[in-house]
Design a protein around this motif. Structure first.
Motif, short mmCIF file in Angstrom:
data_model
loop_
_atom_site.label_atom_id
_atom_site.label_comp_id
_atom_site.label_asym_id
_atom_site.label_seq_id
_atom_site.Cartn_x
_atom_site.Cartn_y
_atom_site.Cartn_z
N ARG A 95 44.30 35.43 31.30
CA ARG A 95 42.90 35.03 31.13
C ARG A 95 41.93 36.21 31.09
NH1 ARG A 95 42.74 29.82 35.18
NH2 ARG A 95 44.11 28.51 33.96
N ASN A 96 42.45 37.44 31.05
CA ASN A 96 41.64 38.64 30.92
C ASN A 96 40.87 38.91 32.22
OD1 ASN A 96 40.44 40.91 29.82
ND2 ASN A 96 39.63 39.87 28.02
N ALA A 97 40.14 39.98 32.25
CA ALA A 97 39.34 40.36 33.43
C ALA A 97 37.87 40.13 33.11
CB ALA A 97 39.60 41.83 33.78
N GLU A 98 37.20 39.41 34.00
CA GLU A 98 35.78 39.13 33.82
C GLU A 98 34.99 40.44 33.85
OE1 GLU A 98 37.90 38.12 36.26
OE2 GLU A 98 37.01 36.44 37.32
N PRO A 99 33.73 40.44 33.37
CA PRO A 99 32.92 41.67 33.38
C PRO A 99 32.74 42.29 34.76
CG PRO A 99 31.90 40.01 31.97
CD PRO A 99 33.05 39.33 32.68
N HIS A 116 35.00 42.23 37.17
CA HIS A 116 36.31 42.62 37.70
C HIS A 116 36.38 44.15 37.74
CE1 HIS A 116 40.70 43.02 37.98
NE2 HIS A 116 40.79 41.71 38.16
N TRP A 117 37.03 44.69 38.77
CA TRP A 117 37.13 46.15 38.88
C TRP A 117 37.76 46.77 37.64
CZ3 TRP A 117 42.09 47.96 38.68
CH2 TRP A 117 43.11 47.07 39.04
N GLN A 118 38.70 46.07 36.98
CA GLN A 118 39.30 46.62 35.76
C GLN A 118 38.25 46.78 34.65
OE1 GLN A 118 42.73 44.05 34.81
NE2 GLN A 118 43.94 45.93 34.95
N SER A 119 37.38 45.81 34.51
CA SER A 119 36.33 45.90 33.49
C SER A 119 35.36 47.02 33.82
CB SER A 119 35.58 44.57 33.38
OG SER A 119 36.44 43.54 32.97
N LEU A 120 35.00 47.14 35.09
CA LEU A 120 34.09 48.21 35.51
C LEU A 120 34.72 49.57 35.25
CD1 LEU A 120 32.83 46.58 38.83
CD2 LEU A 120 31.66 46.64 36.61
N TRP A 121 36.00 49.70 35.56
CA TRP A 121 36.70 50.97 35.32
C TRP A 121 36.79 51.27 33.83
CZ3 TRP A 121 41.62 51.56 38.83
CH2 TRP A 121 41.25 51.46 40.18
N ILE A 181 43.09 40.25 44.56
CA ILE A 181 42.53 41.58 44.27
C ILE A 181 41.77 41.51 42.95
CG2 ILE A 181 42.99 44.08 44.22
CD1 ILE A 181 45.67 43.50 45.62
N ASN A 182 40.83 40.57 42.90
CA ASN A 182 40.04 40.30 41.71
C ASN A 182 38.58 40.11 42.09
OD1 ASN A 182 40.15 37.81 42.94
ND2 ASN A 182 41.25 36.79 41.29
N VAL A 183 37.78 39.52 41.21
CA VAL A 183 36.36 39.31 41.47
C VAL A 183 36.15 38.50 42.75
CG1 VAL A 183 34.24 38.26 40.60
CG2 VAL A 183 35.70 39.56 39.05
N GLY A 202 34.23 44.66 43.91
CA GLY A 202 33.32 45.44 43.07
C GLY A 202 34.07 46.54 42.33
N GLU A 203 33.60 47.78 42.45
CA GLU A 203 34.23 48.92 41.77
C GLU A 203 35.61 49.25 42.35
OE1 GLU A 203 33.10 51.05 39.34
OE2 GLU A 203 31.09 50.27 39.11
#
Length: 187
Positions: free
Chosen positions: A13-17, A19-24, A154-156, A161-162
């Motif tokens: 389902r991907n990583a939301e905006p 999500h730490w992965q999106s931030l990274w 370990i998600n949103v 956060g970061e």
């Protein structure tokens, strides 16, 4: 430490905006998110093929993978020629495809040692993969194992956060970043 191409490998389902992965992916130098054609109905052949293509396109660069959930399963299913190009991986909250029908195409999970350094991070109360199973994955894959207490998936929803601790783990894998500086710039 040499510069590395960081491939962010989201899960089902991907990583939301947030999500730490999106931030990274937005903030880390040389970071690139691996996009999948179908985030809702994942097929192992498609996901692994897309990830392998991204790795093999990184000619001359060290490749470091940052995988979450089903992204961890795509990572451990890589063919040898792609896995040989990976220098390190941060594997976070691996999925359990043998218990979830939607992810069954990723079963069985390989239990061979990975040919690169890896750190597997799991939570004591992950609803999608029991911590004991995550620990068994880490032993089979030759990964260093870090157990977080009560961090969910370990998600949103975990409120990370970061995720500064994750950035420190990435630096331990030889990625030339300054976690404190990245967090200062993000604030």
């Amino acid at each position: 430490m040499n510069a590395a191409r960081i491939l962010i490998v989201p899960g089902w389902r991907n990583a939301e905006p947030e999500h730490w992965q999106s931030l990274w992916a937005d903030r880390l130098p040389n970071a690139h998110r691996v996009e999948q054609g179908d985030w809702l109905f994942p097929r192992r052949q498609d996901w692994v093929g897309r990830l392998a293509d991204e790795i093999l396109a990184s000619r001359g660069e060290r490749v470091v993978l940052v995988a979450h959930s089903l992204g961890c399963m795509a990572t451990v299913h890589l063919p040898p020629e792609a896995a040989a190009r990976v220098s390190a991986a941060l594997l976070v909250a691996p999925a359990d495809p043998e218990r979830r029908a939607q992810l069954a195409d990723f079963a069985p999970v390989p239990h061979q040692r990975l040919p690169y350094r890896s750190i597997l991070v799991a939570s004591s109360n992950d609803p999608y993969c029991p911590v004991r199973l995550a620990g068994a994955y880490a032993r089979a894959w030759g990964s260093e194992f870090l157990r977080l207490e009560n961090a969910g998936h370990i998600n949103v929803a975990s409120g990370l956060g970061e995720w500064p601790q994750g950035l420190q783990l990435l630096a331990q894998l030889g990625v030339d970043i300054d976690p404190a500086e990245l967090l200062r710039r993000a604030a």
